[in-house]
Motif scaffolding. Structure first.
Motif, PDB file in Angstrom:
ATOM      1  N   GLY A   1      -2.062  14.714  -9.815  1.00 54.21           N
ATOM      2  CA  GLY A   1      -3.235  13.892 -10.095  1.00 54.21           C
ATOM      3  C   GLY A   1      -3.264  13.219 -11.453  1.00 54.21           C
ATOM      4  O   GLY A   1      -3.923  12.189 -11.605  1.00 54.21           O
TER       5      GLY A   1
ATOM      6  N   THR B   1      -4.950  -5.119 -19.453  1.00 49.06           N
ATOM      7  CA  THR B   1      -6.105  -5.053 -20.339  1.00 49.06           C
ATOM      8  C   THR B   1      -6.652  -6.452 -20.545  1.00 49.06           C
ATOM      9  O   THR B   1      -5.916  -7.398 -20.795  1.00 49.06           O
TER      10      THR B   1
ATOM     11  N   PHE C   1       0.549  -2.762 -17.887  1.00 49.66           N
ATOM     12  CA  PHE C   1       0.933  -1.348 -17.899  1.00 49.66           C
ATOM     13  C   PHE C   1       1.374  -0.912 -16.500  1.00 49.66           C
ATOM     14  O   PHE C   1       0.950  -1.479 -15.487  1.00 49.66           O
TER      15      PHE C   1
ATOM     16  N   GLN D   1      -4.755  -1.448  -6.919  1.00 45.49           N
ATOM     17  CA  GLN D   1      -5.148  -0.398  -5.997  1.00 45.49           C
ATOM     18  C   GLN D   1      -4.074   0.677  -5.825  1.00 45.49           C
ATOM     19  O   GLN D   1      -4.311   1.686  -5.178  1.00 45.49           O
ATOM     20  N   GLY D   2      -2.917   0.453  -6.386  1.00 44.59           N
ATOM     21  CA  GLY D   2      -1.861   1.453  -6.339  1.00 44.59           C
ATOM     22  C   GLY D   2      -0.939   1.305  -5.142  1.00 44.59           C
ATOM     23  O   GLY D   2      -1.339   0.808  -4.088  1.00 44.59           O
TER      24      GLY D   2
ATOM     25  N   TYR E   1       1.509   2.969 -14.566  1.00 45.31           N
ATOM     26  CA  TYR E   1       1.244   4.403 -14.618  1.00 45.31           C
ATOM     27  C   TYR E   1       1.740   5.034 -13.322  1.00 45.31           C
ATOM     28  O   TYR E   1       1.716   4.418 -12.258  1.00 45.31           O
TER      29      TYR E   1
ATOM     30  N   PHE F   1       0.505   2.802 -10.326  1.00 46.51           N
ATOM     31  CA  PHE F   1      -0.533   1.822 -10.627  1.00 46.51           C
ATOM     32  C   PHE F   1      -0.035   0.830 -11.656  1.00 46.51           C
ATOM     33  O   PHE F   1       0.543   1.202 -12.676  1.00 46.51           O
TER      34      PHE F   1
ATOM     35  N   THR G   1       0.828  -1.193   0.000  1.00 46.45           N
ATOM     36  CA  THR G   1       0.000   0.000   0.000  1.00 46.45           C
ATOM     37  C   THR G   1       0.870   1.252   0.000  1.00 46.45           C
ATOM     38  O   THR G   1       0.623   2.186  -0.754  1.00 46.45           O
TER      39      THR G   1
ATOM     40  N   GLN H   1       1.142   8.399 -10.823  1.00 45.90           N
ATOM     41  CA  GLN H   1       0.246   9.500 -10.490  1.00 45.90           C
ATOM     42  C   GLN H   1       0.932  10.403  -9.471  1.00 45.90           C
ATOM     43  O   GLN H   1       0.905  10.152  -8.275  1.00 45.90           O
TER      44      GLN H   1
ATOM     45  N   THR I   1       1.674   3.746  -2.908  1.00 43.61           N
ATOM     46  CA  THR I   1       2.186   5.094  -2.664  1.00 43.61           C
ATOM     47  C   THR I   1       3.656   5.008  -2.301  1.00 43.61           C
ATOM     48  O   THR I   1       4.031   4.341  -1.335  1.00 43.61           O
TER      49      THR I   1
ATOM     50  N   LEU J   1      -9.142  -1.413 -19.217  1.00 41.77           N
ATOM     51  CA  LEU J   1      -8.030  -1.435 -18.270  1.00 41.77           C
ATOM     52  C   LEU J   1      -8.523  -1.844 -16.897  1.00 41.77           C
ATOM     53  O   LEU J   1      -9.507  -1.297 -16.402  1.00 41.77           O
TER      54      LEU J   1
ATOM     55  N   PHE K   1      -7.192  -1.888 -13.110  1.00 47.79           N
ATOM     56  CA  PHE K   1      -6.119  -1.322 -12.300  1.00 47.79           C
ATOM     57  C   PHE K   1      -5.968  -2.052 -10.974  1.00 47.79           C
ATOM     58  O   PHE K   1      -6.945  -2.543 -10.400  1.00 47.79           O
TER      59      PHE K   1
ATOM     60  N   LEU L   1      -2.525  10.850 -14.457  1.00 39.00           N
ATOM     61  CA  LEU L   1      -1.878   9.546 -14.612  1.00 39.00           C
ATOM     62  C   LEU L   1      -0.924   9.614 -15.799  1.00 39.00           C
ATOM     63  O   LEU L   1      -1.324   9.922 -16.912  1.00 39.00           O
TER      64      LEU L   1
END
Lengths: 117, 113
Positions: B43, B95, B35, B105-106, B37, B91, B9, B39, B108, B101, B103, B45
Motif C-alpha cells: 500500500g 505538480t 513524477f 488513475q494508476g 510512484y 501512478f 488500467t 504502490q 496495475t 500533486l 495523480f 507509495l
C-alpha cells in the motif's frame, strides 16, 4: 534520513463512531504535510494539507477534519464516521522551505486501512 | 486545468518481458514537474522519479527508464526484463503551480512467473 509513520495500520470502526489517525515525520523540520484518501478503484484524493503548525487547508468538503498540533505531527479526525469514509488513508510530507511549490517531492507513509461497518 | 491520464488500467506480462506504462498530461504551466510512484500490495507509495519540464533527457535507472516528450505531453515508464517483484500499481503525477500533486488513475502491472 527522514521517515514517516502512520498509525494505526488498520482500523475497523462502526458507523457514527469517532476517528483519529496520526502521522508523524522524523528527520526534518517544518515539513509540508498532506492527507490523501484512496478509495477502492485506486484514485488518490487530496483531503488536507498543512504548511505549518495550526495551518490547515481543506480540499474536499466532508465530515473529516485535520489538525497539526506539533511541527511534525498531522492528525486526521472525524466526530462521526460514515460508510463512505472507508478507504486507505495516506499521509505524505515534503520539504517546506517556501510553502507549497511545484518542485516539492512528496514522500508517503505506509497508510492506514479504514473500514467503516 | 491540470490532468494526468494513464489509459492502461491493467497490464499483464510474463517475467523477463519489457513493458511500457503510458502517461499523458495536460497543463498550461511552463514550469512543472512530473513524477512516477509505485504502490506495491503493501500500500505504501514509493517515489521513483521526478522530472522538471525543462529537462527532456531520458533517464535510466537499472531496469527502469523514463521517456519524457514535451511535444506529445507524455512521460512514459519502461521496465526492462520485468520481474515478479515489479507487480504493483504505478501512478504518474504532475505538480501544478500551486504545488499540489495531481495523480493519474494508476496502471496495475501484473508480472507472471
Amino acid at each position: 534520513s527522514q521517515t514517516i509513520h502512520q498509525w494505526p495500520a488498520t482500523l475497523v470502526q462502526p458507523v457514527g463512531s469517532p476517528l483519529s489517525l496520526e502521522c508523524t515525520v522524523e528527520g526534518t523540520s517544518n515539513p509540508n504535510l498532506y492527507w490523501y484518501r484512496q478509495a477502492a478503484g485506486r484514485g488518490l484524493q487530496l483531503l488536507f494539507y498543512s504548511v505549518g503548525i495550526g495551518q490547515i487547508s481543506s480540499e474536499v468538503p466532508q465530515n473529516l477534519s485535520a489538525s497539526r498540533p506539533q511541527d511534525r505531527q498531522f492528525i486526521l479526525s472525524s466526530k462521526k464516521l460514515l460508510l463512505s469514509d472507508s478507504g486507505f488513508y495516506l499521509c505524505a510530507w515534503s520539504e517546506g522551505l517556501a510553502g507549497l511549490t511545484s518542485t516539492d517531492t512528496q514522500y508517503f507513509g505506509p497508510g492506514t486501512r479504514l473500514t467503516v461497518l | 486545468a491540470q490532468k494526468v491520464t494513464q489509459a492502461q488500467t491493467e497490464i499483464s506480462v510474463v517475467e523477463k518481458e519489457d513493458v511500457t506504462l503510458d502517461c499523458v498530461y495536460e497543463t498550461r504551466d511552463t514550469t512543472y514537474y512530473l513524477f512516477w510512484y509505485k504502490q506495491p500490495p503493501s500500500g505504501e507509495l514509493v517515489f521513483l522519479i521526478r522530472r522538471n519540464s525543462f529537462d527532456e533527457q531520458n533517464e535510466i535507472s537499472g531496469r527502469y527508464s523514463w521517456n519524457f516528450q514535451k511535444s506529445t505531453s507524455s512521460f512514459n515508464f519502461t521496465i526492462t526484463a520485468s520481474q515478479v517483484v515489479d507487480s504493483a500499481v504505478y501512478f504518474c503525477a504532475l505538480t501544478s503551480n500551486t504545488g499540489k500533486l495531481i495523480f493519474g488513475q494508476g496502471t496495475t502491472l501484473q508480472v507472471k512467473p
